[in-house]
Design a protein around this motif. Structure first.
Motif, PDB file in Angstrom:
ATOM      1  N   GLY A 169      69.657  -1.576   6.779  1.00 18.78           N
ATOM      2  CA  GLY A 169      70.417  -0.651   5.948  1.00 18.78           C
ATOM      3  C   GLY A 169      71.331  -1.395   5.008  1.00 18.78           C
ATOM      4  N   HIS A 245      66.337   2.782  10.382  1.00 18.67           N
ATOM      5  CA  HIS A 245      67.113   2.789   9.143  1.00 18.67           C
ATOM      6  C   HIS A 245      68.464   3.456   9.411  1.00 18.67           C
ATOM      7  CE1 HIS A 245      64.125   1.457   6.132  1.00 18.67           C
ATOM      8  NE2 HIS A 245      63.236   1.995   6.957  1.00 18.67           N
ATOM      9  N   LEU A 262      66.894   4.888   1.520  1.00 18.82           N
ATOM     10  CA  LEU A 262      65.688   4.636   2.323  1.00 18.82           C
ATOM     11  C   LEU A 262      64.599   4.001   1.470  1.00 18.82           C
ATOM     12  CD1 LEU A 262      64.005   4.953   4.909  1.00 18.82           C
ATOM     13  CD2 LEU A 262      63.405   7.265   4.125  1.00 18.82           C
ATOM     14  N   ARG A 280      59.041   3.684  12.388  1.00 17.00           N
ATOM     15  CA  ARG A 280      60.357   3.828  11.777  1.00 17.00           C
ATOM     16  C   ARG A 280      61.086   5.030  12.354  1.00 17.00           C
ATOM     17  NH1 ARG A 280      57.391  -0.216   9.109  1.00 17.00           N
ATOM     18  NH2 ARG A 280      58.347  -0.800   7.127  1.00 17.00           N
TER      19      ARG A 280
END
Length: 513
Positions: A169, A245, A262, A280
């Motif tokens: 991130g 994420h 993202l 993910r």
């Protein structure tokens, strides 16, 4: 400049120790001047070994000291005393270290698992003493073999963190706060970008599943091309079983929103490559802020439409953390079950092929002006050259014998080499150059026939001196006897053909001595 506490790559120069030289010695005993060879072998040089230590997490030790060399083997001594072998140097590295040759780029090993190891620089073998070189035809060699030099190379150590889940991130998205909230790890947390400068690891327990989580600091747009800090740590995601994420829903930076964040991070992961098969998950962080909770509700449907599980969390209040950790554990269990089971560790000996090609090659080199040279290359002849003491003629003769048995002399003649041509054997810019002399006795053969030591057959100096004194004594005695007989009127006896005035077999007795 301060040395960082976390280093995930280092270049190291390693060198194995040299082997000790063999000893050329003859046993000395009373009434036994040549008691036979008793020179011992030289000891082997130490090797440099890399071994995994699961307690290490950084390569900082090799950032401080980038050269390591093992000790040399001890030379052999008389009375059949072999030299001591040098100790190996064992360098501890973290689990997940990749070893690469810095000059060729060849990957030497990927060290995974406790006690996994590799010899990166082997020590040189010790040279044989003349006791080991003795044979039925070479009873007392007057030479020994030199020890071989140890290997030397530059290697690159690259650490790839072994974690089950990787957190990615933008800076200040809350990755370090998430690790601190779900594990006992206590990374540095602050409200400014790039607070985290190194990957952080945390151990998480979710029910009966225990797994590790790592964050990758500093990912921004262009990280795969070298921008920011993230490009230095992208490699640490490669071993992760799943990627989470962590998206900041409370950011005030213009032009940023969860979907855009993202897409940017996914673009960097795709540019890095090799991560498309990892599952993910999305963690919409900081929902304890009112506006952030509303934003999370607005983008949830769009993210779920991509087939991604979405979790609204708050590392401050703990909201949604339990569901996220159990979802991570479920992905880890699935990936572990799908992964092939590692084979049990066992020692496998794979000898190098011996019939894969010729043991040496010969090539004629030269420009026609400065002359030419026959260049002989091969592992065996080059190693034999390194073992030879060229200050010892007998050792050079032994080397010539080895070359002849290997077929180098016949091969040179077959390719048109003539006596007096230059022959170079050895690698590098300074090989050993000989004048080609086929079937000419050299070195040890100047002393004796091939494979023999003439000292066992020639008369010793003490014997020659005693025989000379005896001859002088008999000559003086004969002269005195002839003078006395002439004074007394006796005729001088005829001279004996053997040179013995008494006509005895003295010469035959001396010859037998």
């Amino acid at each position: 400049m301060a040395i960082p506490s976390f280093v995930d790559s280092a270049t190291l120069t390693v060198a194995g120790g040299n082997g000790g030289h063999g000893c050329a010695s003859i046993r000395r005993e009373k009434f036994k001047p040549l008691g036979g060879p008793d020179g011992g072998n030289g000891g082997n040089g130490g090797s440099v070994i890399l071994r995994v230590d699961t307690g290490l997490t950084t390569l900082v030790e090799y950032h401080r000291q980038s050269q390591r060399r093992a000790g040399n083997g001890q030379p052999g001594k008389g009375d059949n005393a072999n030299g001591a072998n040098a100790d190996d140097i064992v360098l501890a590295v973290p689990d997940g270290t990749i070893v690469t040759d810095a000059d060729t780029g060849e990957t030497l090993a990927d060290l995974i698992g406790a006690d996994a190891e590799i010899v990166v620089a082997a020590g040189g073998r010790g040279g044989l003493g003349n006791a080991a070189l003795a044979s039925a035809t070479r009873k007392a060699p007057g030479f020994a073999l030199l020890g071989e030099e140890g290997e030397s190379r530059r290697i690159t150590l690259e650490l790839k963190v072994l974690a089950d889940v990787g957190l990615v991130g933008f800076p200040s998205a809350g990755k370090s706060s998430l690790i601190a909230a779900i594990s006992r790890a206590r990374p540095k947390i602050a409200d400014y970008p790039f607070t985290t400068l190194v990957p952080n690891l945390g151990v998480v327990v979710a029910g009966e599943v225990t797994f590790t989580v790592a964050d990758v600091p500093g990912l921004i747009e262009g990280a795969s091309e070298g921008r920011g800090l993230g490009h230095d740590f992208l490699r640490h995601i490669e071993r992760c079983q799943a990627i989470v994420h962590v998206i900041d829903c409370a950011t005030y930076e213009p032009g940023r929103d969860p979907v855009t964040d993202l897409d940017v991070i996914e673009g960097e992961l795709s540019a890095h490559g090799g991560l498309d098969d990892r599952p993910r998950m999305i963690a919409l962080n900081k929902v304890d802020v009112a506006d952030a909770a509303e934003l999370a509700d607005m983008v949830r449907a769009d993210l779920e439409a991509r087939g991604l599980p979405v979790f609204a969390i708050s590392t401050k209040t703990g909201e949604g953390l339990r569901g996220l950790t159990f979802a991570m554990a479920d992905q880890v269990v699935r990936r572990r079950a799908a992964a092939p089971k590692p084979d049990p560790k066992r020692i496998v000996i794979r000898p190098a092929p011996v019939a894969g090609g010729p043991e040496f090659t010969i090539r004629k080199q030269g420009d026609g002006e400065g002359g030419f040279v026959w260049r002989v290359r091969g592992e065996k002849p080059e190693r034999w050259v390194r073992q030879t003491d060229f200050g010892n003629g007998e050792a050079v003769g032994y080397l010539a014998d080895r070359f002849a048995r290997l077929g180098i002399e016949d091969a040179l003649l077959a390719q048109g080499a003539r006596a007096g041509d230059a022959v170079a054997i050895g690698s590098g810019e300074h090989p050993v150059v000989f004048d080609f002399a086929p079937q000419v006795e050299i070195g040890a053969e100047l002393l004796s026939r091939r494979g023999e030591d003439q000292r066992l057959f020639d008369e010793r100096e003490s014997v020659k001196r005693r025989r000379r004194l005896d001859a002088e004594y008999h000559a003086a005695k004969q002269a005195e006897q002839s003078t006395r007989m002439a004074q007394d009127g006796y005729a001088e006896p005829a001279e004996d053909l053997t040179g013995d005035p008494a006509g005895s077999d003295q010469k035959d007795i001396e010859d037998q001595w």
